[in-house]
Scaffold this motif. Structure first.
Motif, PDB file in Angstrom:
ATOM      1  N   ILE A 134       0.980   4.102  -2.912  1.00  0.00           N
ATOM      2  CA  ILE A 134       0.689   5.513  -2.619  1.00  0.00           C
ATOM      3  C   ILE A 134       1.845   6.397  -3.087  1.00  0.00           C
ATOM      4  O   ILE A 134       1.635   7.442  -3.719  1.00  0.00           O
ATOM      5  N   ALA A 159      -6.383   5.895   1.223  1.00  0.00           N
ATOM      6  CA  ALA A 159      -5.475   4.751   1.074  1.00  0.00           C
ATOM      7  C   ALA A 159      -4.480   4.710   2.231  1.00  0.00           C
ATOM      8  O   ALA A 159      -4.154   3.636   2.755  1.00  0.00           O
ATOM      9  N   LEU A 198       0.829  -1.209   0.000  1.00  0.00           N
ATOM     10  CA  LEU A 198       0.000   0.000   0.000  1.00  0.00           C
ATOM     11  C   LEU A 198       0.867   1.264   0.000  1.00  0.00           C
ATOM     12  O   LEU A 198       0.618   2.198  -0.769  1.00  0.00           O
ATOM     13  N   LEU A 244      -4.934   0.861  -5.034  1.00  0.00           N
ATOM     14  CA  LEU A 244      -6.024   1.341  -4.178  1.00  0.00           C
ATOM     15  C   LEU A 244      -6.363   2.823  -4.387  1.00  0.00           C
ATOM     16  O   LEU A 244      -7.550   3.168  -4.417  1.00  0.00           O
ATOM     17  N   PRO A 245      -5.385   3.726  -4.542  1.00  0.00           N
ATOM     18  CA  PRO A 245      -5.779   5.120  -4.802  1.00  0.00           C
ATOM     19  C   PRO A 245      -6.661   5.258  -6.050  1.00  0.00           C
ATOM     20  O   PRO A 245      -7.602   6.062  -6.058  1.00  0.00           O
TER      21      PRO A 245
END
Length: 318
Positions: free
Chosen positions: A216, A284, A212, A241-242
């Motif tokens: 990011i 995130a 993660l 995820l972002p």
């Protein structure tokens, strides 16, 4: 720079074992440049986080055999390096941390064989341990590493990926090997099965958080710091995820859904900048810290080495 010495471990001993494991093959010795290029990648391998987890886990028990546990740490590092060599080939990366990749220097065929060579050296070292559970765990993790890459390739520009899909991929690509590092340390040290299971969960959560953080930074860092173009994942159709969160944004959704391999660079640049400056990065980050805090809670239940583990977590994520 390696963290082994900082945490009180014998970095020179580790490096000597690492060098010995990969420098004894006569075929590679016949090509000094190739040997030196491979050794440069292996010996300048960064912070040595995975072998450090092996050593920290083993130190949950006293009087562990030094040669055995350092051999296991070297084996984990070689497995990690092999996965990076193969990842670079799959991703068609020309550099890693501003160093030209092996397949770019030589050829795809040579790169594949060098990656396989390093993986074989890892498995040779692991074969010294007569612990069936250890070899079962290695097989499962290697399966996860392969599936993680295959899933990523299969899902290029797949904007239907869910949060759970992303977490599962993050475990396969990163969490599985960090989890294995802790499990291997525990198994070689002869720890109780309950503690080994706890270590496995800690490693999974740290690994997911680590992935993660990397995803990011792909939006928020600079090309110089991350060693690749900012927004590299999105530009290559890798949905992190972002981006999954940004797809919930009515102002960004349509533009994101229109992206493909032929999209102009300027459009990627604009979307990467918009995601960077949006609330989706913080969302995130919040998920990342959720996994970090969960791993810390489990670490606090360990019998020994709590501070060493927690210090390492703080170093990795701060």
């Amino acid at each position: 720079m390696s963290l082994l010495c900082k945490f009180g471990y014998d970095e020179q001993y580790f490096n000597d074992l690492l060098l010995k494991a990969v420098s004894s093959d006569s075929t590679l010795f016949s090509d000094p440049k190739m040997m030196n290029d491979l050794l440069q990648i292996i010996m300048n391998g960064g912070k040595r986080i995975r072998p450090l987890f092996v050593l920290l886990a083993a130190d949950l028990k006293e009087n562990v055999n030094k040669q055995e546990i350092y051999t296991a740490a070297v084996a984990i590092e070689l497995m990690h390096v092999a996965s990076l060599i193969h990842d670079d080939i799959i991703d068609e990366s020309t550099t890693r941390h501003n160093v030209t990749t092996l397949h770019e220097q030589y050829s795809l065929t040579v790169g594949v064989h060098l990656g396989n060579f390093v993986l074989n050296k890892s498995l040779e070292l692991f074969s010294e341990f007569k612990i069936p559970k250890l070899h079962q765990e290695i097989a499962v993790v290697m399966n996860n590493l392969c599936l993680g890459e295959l899933n990523q390739q299969h899902n290029h520009f797949n904007f239907d990926l869910s949060f759970d899909d992303y977490i599962n991929k993050s475990y396969q690509k990163t969490g599985a090997l960090i989890s294995l590092s802790l499990v291997v340390g525990g198994l070689v040290a002869g720890l109780d099965a309950n503690i080994i299971n706890q270590l496995s969960t800690i490693g999974s959560q740290i690994g997911i958080a680590y992935q993660l953080k990397d995803d990011i930074l792909d939006f928020t860092s600079t090309s110089k710091k991350i060693g690749k173009p900012v927004g590299y994942d999105l530009r290559n159709g890798i949905i992190t995820l972002p981006t999954i969160f940004a797809l919930e944004d009515s102002l960004l959704k349509d533009d994101l859904l229109s992206l493909n391999v032929e999209t102009e660079k300027s459009k990627f640049d604009l979307l990467c900048e918009q995601i960077k400056n949006s609330e989706h990065i913080q969302r995130a980050n919040d998920i990342c810290f959720k996994y970090i805090n969960s791993s810390k809670n489990l670490i606090n239940e360990l019998p020994l080495q709590k501070n060493q583990f927690l210090n390492l977590i703080n170093l990795i994520f701060n």
